[in-house]
Design an enzyme around this catalytic site. Structure first.
Site, PDB file in Angstrom:
ATOM      1  N   TYR A  32     -13.863  -3.602  10.654  1.00 44.11           N
ATOM      2  CA  TYR A  32     -12.548  -2.935  10.594  1.00 44.11           C
ATOM      3  C   TYR A  32     -11.864  -3.053  11.962  1.00 44.11           C
ATOM      4  O   TYR A  32     -10.687  -3.407  12.058  1.00 44.11           O
ATOM      5  CB  TYR A  32     -12.745  -1.461  10.210  1.00 44.11           C
ATOM      6  CG  TYR A  32     -11.464  -0.659  10.162  1.00 44.11           C
ATOM      7  CD1 TYR A  32     -10.643  -0.705   9.039  1.00 44.11           C
ATOM      8  CD2 TYR A  32     -11.065   0.130  11.238  1.00 44.11           C
ATOM      9  CE1 TYR A  32      -9.453   0.032   8.997  1.00 44.11           C
ATOM     10  CE2 TYR A  32      -9.889   0.861  11.197  1.00 44.11           C
ATOM     11  CZ  TYR A  32      -9.091   0.812  10.073  1.00 44.11           C
ATOM     12  OH  TYR A  32      -7.912   1.535  10.032  1.00 44.11           O
TER      13      TYR A  32
ATOM     14  N   GLY B 231       0.846  -1.203   0.000  1.00 45.45           N
ATOM     15  CA  GLY B 231       0.000   0.000   0.000  1.00 45.45           C
ATOM     16  C   GLY B 231       0.872   1.240   0.000  1.00 45.45           C
ATOM     17  O   GLY B 231       0.611   2.208   0.724  1.00 45.45           O
TER      18      GLY B 231
ATOM     19  N   GLY C  68      -0.852   7.951   1.024  1.00 45.91           N
ATOM     20  CA  GLY C  68      -1.022   8.057   2.466  1.00 45.91           C
ATOM     21  C   GLY C  68       0.174   7.622   3.297  1.00 45.91           C
ATOM     22  O   GLY C  68       1.325   7.983   3.024  1.00 45.91           O
TER      23      GLY C  68
ATOM     24  N   ASP D  38      -1.740  -7.192  -5.112  1.00 43.61           N
ATOM     25  CA  ASP D  38      -2.894  -7.146  -4.212  1.00 43.61           C
ATOM     26  C   ASP D  38      -2.553  -8.051  -3.020  1.00 43.61           C
ATOM     27  O   ASP D  38      -2.379  -9.271  -3.192  1.00 43.61           O
ATOM     28  CB  ASP D  38      -4.127  -7.666  -4.966  1.00 43.61           C
ATOM     29  CG  ASP D  38      -5.385  -7.640  -4.105  1.00 43.61           C
ATOM     30  OD1 ASP D  38      -5.262  -7.598  -2.865  1.00 43.61           O
ATOM     31  OD2 ASP D  38      -6.480  -7.674  -4.684  1.00 43.61           O
TER      32      ASP D  38
ATOM     33  N   VAL E 229      -5.596   9.784  10.685  1.00 42.53           N
ATOM     34  CA  VAL E 229      -4.560  10.450   9.894  1.00 42.53           C
ATOM     35  C   VAL E 229      -5.226  10.983   8.623  1.00 42.53           C
ATOM     36  O   VAL E 229      -6.026  10.282   7.998  1.00 42.53           O
ATOM     37  CB  VAL E 229      -3.430   9.459   9.493  1.00 42.53           C
ATOM     38  CG1 VAL E 229      -2.283  10.201   8.824  1.00 42.53           C
ATOM     39  CG2 VAL E 229      -2.929   8.685  10.704  1.00 42.53           C
TER      40      VAL E 229
ATOM     41  N   GLY F 221       1.641   4.720   3.669  1.00 46.89           N
ATOM     42  CA  GLY F 221       2.644   3.888   2.979  1.00 46.89           C
ATOM     43  C   GLY F 221       3.609   4.729   2.175  1.00 46.89           C
ATOM     44  O   GLY F 221       4.816   4.473   2.158  1.00 46.89           O
TER      45      GLY F 221
HETATM   46  N1  LIG Z   1      -5.861   7.230   7.717  1.00 48.80           N
HETATM   47  C1  LIG Z   1      -6.187   6.886   8.948  1.00 48.80           C
HETATM   48  O1  LIG Z   1      -6.889   7.603   9.657  1.00 48.80           O
HETATM   49  C2  LIG Z   1      -5.625   5.624   9.532  1.00 48.80           C
HETATM   50  C3  LIG Z   1      -5.572   5.503  10.930  1.00 48.80           C
HETATM   51  C4  LIG Z   1      -5.084   4.337  11.499  1.00 48.80           C
HETATM   52  C5  LIG Z   1      -4.630   3.318  10.703  1.00 48.80           C
HETATM   53  N2  LIG Z   1      -4.688   3.448   9.350  1.00 48.80           N
HETATM   54  C6  LIG Z   1      -4.185   2.316   8.568  1.00 48.80           C
HETATM   55  O2  LIG Z   1      -3.067   2.745   7.814  1.00 48.80           O
HETATM   56  C7  LIG Z   1      -2.970   1.974   6.626  1.00 48.80           C
HETATM   57  C8  LIG Z   1      -2.812   2.898   5.429  1.00 48.80           C
HETATM   58  O3  LIG Z   1      -3.913   3.759   5.376  1.00 48.80           O
HETATM   59  P1  LIG Z   1      -3.888   5.189   4.646  1.00 48.80           P
HETATM   60  O4  LIG Z   1      -4.650   6.103   5.506  1.00 48.80           O
HETATM   61  O5  LIG Z   1      -2.533   5.548   4.212  1.00 48.80           O
HETATM   62  O6  LIG Z   1      -4.805   4.803   3.375  1.00 48.80           O
HETATM   63  P2  LIG Z   1      -4.798   5.325   1.853  1.00 48.80           P
HETATM   64  O7  LIG Z   1      -6.116   4.909   1.318  1.00 48.80           O
HETATM   65  O8  LIG Z   1      -4.391   6.758   1.775  1.00 48.80           O
HETATM   66  O9  LIG Z   1      -3.658   4.436   1.173  1.00 48.80           O
HETATM   67  C9  LIG Z   1      -3.778   3.029   1.111  1.00 48.80           C
HETATM   68  C10 LIG Z   1      -2.929   2.473  -0.009  1.00 48.80           C
HETATM   69  O10 LIG Z   1      -3.104   1.044   0.002  1.00 48.80           O
HETATM   70  C11 LIG Z   1      -3.369   0.607  -1.326  1.00 48.80           C
HETATM   71  N3  LIG Z   1      -4.158  -0.631  -1.271  1.00 48.80           N
HETATM   72  C12 LIG Z   1      -5.485  -0.777  -1.004  1.00 48.80           C
HETATM   73  N4  LIG Z   1      -5.844  -2.051  -1.064  1.00 48.80           N
HETATM   74  C13 LIG Z   1      -4.731  -2.755  -1.377  1.00 48.80           C
HETATM   75  C14 LIG Z   1      -4.470  -4.127  -1.591  1.00 48.80           C
HETATM   76  N5  LIG Z   1      -5.445  -5.047  -1.540  1.00 48.80           N
HETATM   77  N6  LIG Z   1      -3.203  -4.503  -1.877  1.00 48.80           N
HETATM   78  C15 LIG Z   1      -2.213  -3.579  -1.979  1.00 48.80           C
HETATM   79  N7  LIG Z   1      -2.408  -2.269  -1.806  1.00 48.80           N
HETATM   80  C16 LIG Z   1      -3.655  -1.852  -1.503  1.00 48.80           C
HETATM   81  C17 LIG Z   1      -4.114   1.757  -1.992  1.00 48.80           C
HETATM   82  O11 LIG Z   1      -4.045   1.695  -3.405  1.00 48.80           O
HETATM   83  C18 LIG Z   1      -3.364   2.956  -1.404  1.00 48.80           C
HETATM   84  O12 LIG Z   1      -2.231   3.303  -2.178  1.00 48.80           O
HETATM   85  C19 LIG Z   1      -4.225   1.102   6.584  1.00 48.80           C
HETATM   86  O13 LIG Z   1      -3.905  -0.193   7.052  1.00 48.80           O
HETATM   87  C20 LIG Z   1      -5.172   1.781   7.560  1.00 48.80           C
HETATM   88  O14 LIG Z   1      -6.057   0.873   8.148  1.00 48.80           O
HETATM   89  C21 LIG Z   1      -5.161   4.576   8.737  1.00 48.80           C
HETATM   90  C1  LIG Z   2     -13.048   7.455   8.775  1.00 45.66           C
HETATM   91  C2  LIG Z   2     -11.655   7.262   9.227  1.00 45.66           C
HETATM   92  C3  LIG Z   2     -11.440   5.924   9.863  1.00 45.66           C
HETATM   93  C4  LIG Z   2     -10.072   5.820  10.363  1.00 45.66           C
HETATM   94  C5  LIG Z   2      -9.863   4.534  11.069  1.00 45.66           C
HETATM   95  C6  LIG Z   2      -8.545   4.516  11.675  1.00 45.66           C
HETATM   96  O1  LIG Z   2      -7.931   3.287  11.732  1.00 45.66           O
HETATM   97  C7  LIG Z   2      -8.413   5.325  12.907  1.00 45.66           C
HETATM   98  C8  LIG Z   2      -8.999   5.122  14.086  1.00 45.66           C
HETATM   99  C9  LIG Z   2      -8.646   5.944  15.212  1.00 45.66           C
HETATM  100  C10 LIG Z   2      -9.259   5.984  16.363  1.00 45.66           C
HETATM  101  C11 LIG Z   2     -10.596   5.418  16.669  1.00 45.66           C
HETATM  102  C12 LIG Z   2     -10.675   4.018  17.042  1.00 45.66           C
HETATM  103  C13 LIG Z   2     -10.808   3.540  18.270  1.00 45.66           C
HETATM  104  C14 LIG Z   2     -10.496   4.359  19.448  1.00 45.66           C
HETATM  105  C15 LIG Z   2     -11.152   3.894  20.686  1.00 45.66           C
HETATM  106  C16 LIG Z   2     -10.525   3.671  21.785  1.00 45.66           C
HETATM  107  C17 LIG Z   2      -9.078   3.636  21.922  1.00 45.66           C
HETATM  108  C18 LIG Z   2      -8.730   3.267  23.350  1.00 45.66           C
HETATM  109  C19 LIG Z   2      -7.288   2.932  23.481  1.00 45.66           C
HETATM  110  C20 LIG Z   2      -7.001   2.512  24.881  1.00 45.66           C
HETATM  111  O2  LIG Z   2      -7.234   1.352  25.196  1.00 45.66           O
HETATM  112  O3  LIG Z   2      -6.550   3.361  25.636  1.00 45.66           O
END
Ligand SMILES: NC(=O)c1ccc[n+]([C@@H]2O[C@H](COP(=O)([O-])OP(=O)(O)OC[C@H]3O[C@@H](n4cnc5c(N)ncnc54)[C@H](O)[C@@H]3O)[C@@H](O)[C@H]2O)c1
Ligand SMILES: CCCCC[C@H](O)/C=C/C=C\C/C=C\C/C=C\CCCC(=O)O
Length: 248
Positions: free
Chosen positions: A148, A12, A16, A64, A183, A18
């Site tokens: 999720y 990925g 973002g 993928d 993020v 990655g």
């Molecule tokens: N953005 C957030 O708020 C946030 C918070 C916590 C965790 N995350 C985690 O961080 C990771 C990256 O998220 P991001 O915010 O950068 O997302 P993003 O959508 O900006 O980027 C994700 C990238 O992964 C690629 N991708 C999607 N499916 C794929 C697959 N099957 N195989 C290979 N590549 C694939 C997409 O093409 C894209 O380039 C994810 O695991 C997400 O769950 C994101």
């Molecule tokens: C629409 C954006 C979705 C982003 C999903 C992403 O992975 C980010 C999630 C961030 C926070 C929300 C999730 C759960 C938080 C709840 C409790 C955390 C408690 C931690 C602890 O045990 O102290």
């Protein structure tokens, strides 16, 4: 931190978090194998990285992570291209409660597969670092996204168990798990699905509670996780405040 001579593989990698990981590693001297499903943007990003960091520092492989064959081939091709593997970031993830089985395949199976392939290809004598991207939703509930949440809890449990196992067996591979709060990426803009629309308020409360990280801030945390590439303990990172817990 110099990562000269180190080879990284990131899933990925095109957008973002990655992409930010990739840039940090490139800036610190590593070569990076960029894996993503998005071929056209992958090729474009490689051209951008070629100009910024020099040709031969990256390769793009269409992959993928939910496909065992594609992930296997991508690891193989990375080793053929760069000769070794030191750092793996299993980052690819999606948020799609509608197609939840696909989400489990990408978010959980993809991370498990990428980690097991890492253990297979990294050498004990040379060590290695694996960073699995979970979420704060791996520690607590995101009510608008229960599946999720389950995948991200799965990534935390899997990584913690394997990190302990790796230490106990002296595998020389450090397993990390990163748990960012929100993020500001494309991902963050995912629409909440209809069934769970009533939970928009709950999600907004969490935005308010945890804030929304900008990628640059988030990268400070990522760098912290990568710092102990050759020595030190296994790290469990909750990135909203850029702090790390030691595992176990
Ligand atoms: N953005 C957030 O708020 C946030 C918070 C916590 C965790 N995350 C985690 O961080 C990771 C990256 O998220 P991001 O915010 O950068 O997302 P993003 O959508 O900006 O980027 C994700 C990238 O992964 C690629 N991708 C999607 N499916 C794929 C697959 N099957 N195989 C290979 N590549 C694939 C997409 O093409 C894209 O380039 C994810 O695991 C997400 O769950 C994101
Ligand atoms: C629409 C954006 C979705 C982003 C999903 C992403 O992975 C980010 C999630 C961030 C926070 C929300 C999730 C759960 C938080 C709840 C409790 C955390 C408690 C931690 C602890 O045990 O102290």
């Amino acid at each position: 931190m110099s990562l000269d001579g180190k080879i990284a593989l990131i899933t990925g990698a095109i957008k973002g978090i990655g992409r930010a990981f990739s840039e940090i590693l490139l800036k610190n001297g590593a070569k990076v194998s960029l894996l993503d499903i998005n071929t056209s943007e992958g090729n474009e990003l490689k051209t951008v990285f070629d100009s910024a960091y020099g040709e031969g520092r990256t390769c793009f492989i269409r992959c993928d992570v939910s496909s065992e064959t594609e992930l296997n081939d991508a690891f193989q091709k990375t080793i053929e291209t760069f000769g070794r593997l030191d750092i793996i970031c299993n980052n690819a993830g999606i948020l799609d409660e509608q197609d939840w089985e696909k989400m489990v395949s990408v978010n959980l199976n993809g991370v498990i597969r990428g980690t097991l392939l890492g253990l297979k290809h990294m050498k004990k004598e040379e060590g290695g670092v694996i960073v699995n991207v979970s979420s704060l939703a791996g520690l607590g509930p995101l009510p608008s996204a229960p599946v999720y949440t389950a995948t991200k809890h799965g990534v935390v449990g899997f990584s913690r168990a394997l990190a302990d196992g790796s230490s106990l067996l002296g595998l020389g591979i450090r397993i990390n798990v990163l748990c960012p709060a929100f993020v500001d990426t494309h991902f963050f803009k995912s629409e909440i699905n209809e069934t769970l629309a009533a939970l928009q308020d709950a999600r907004n409360k969490l935005f308010h509670q945890f804030g929304v990280l900008q990628l640059r801030t988030h990268c400070c945390g990522v760098q912290h996780v990568y710092r102990p590439v050759t020595t030190g303990p296994d790290w469990f990172s909750a990135c909203s405040n850029c702090f790390n817990y030691r595992l176990s």
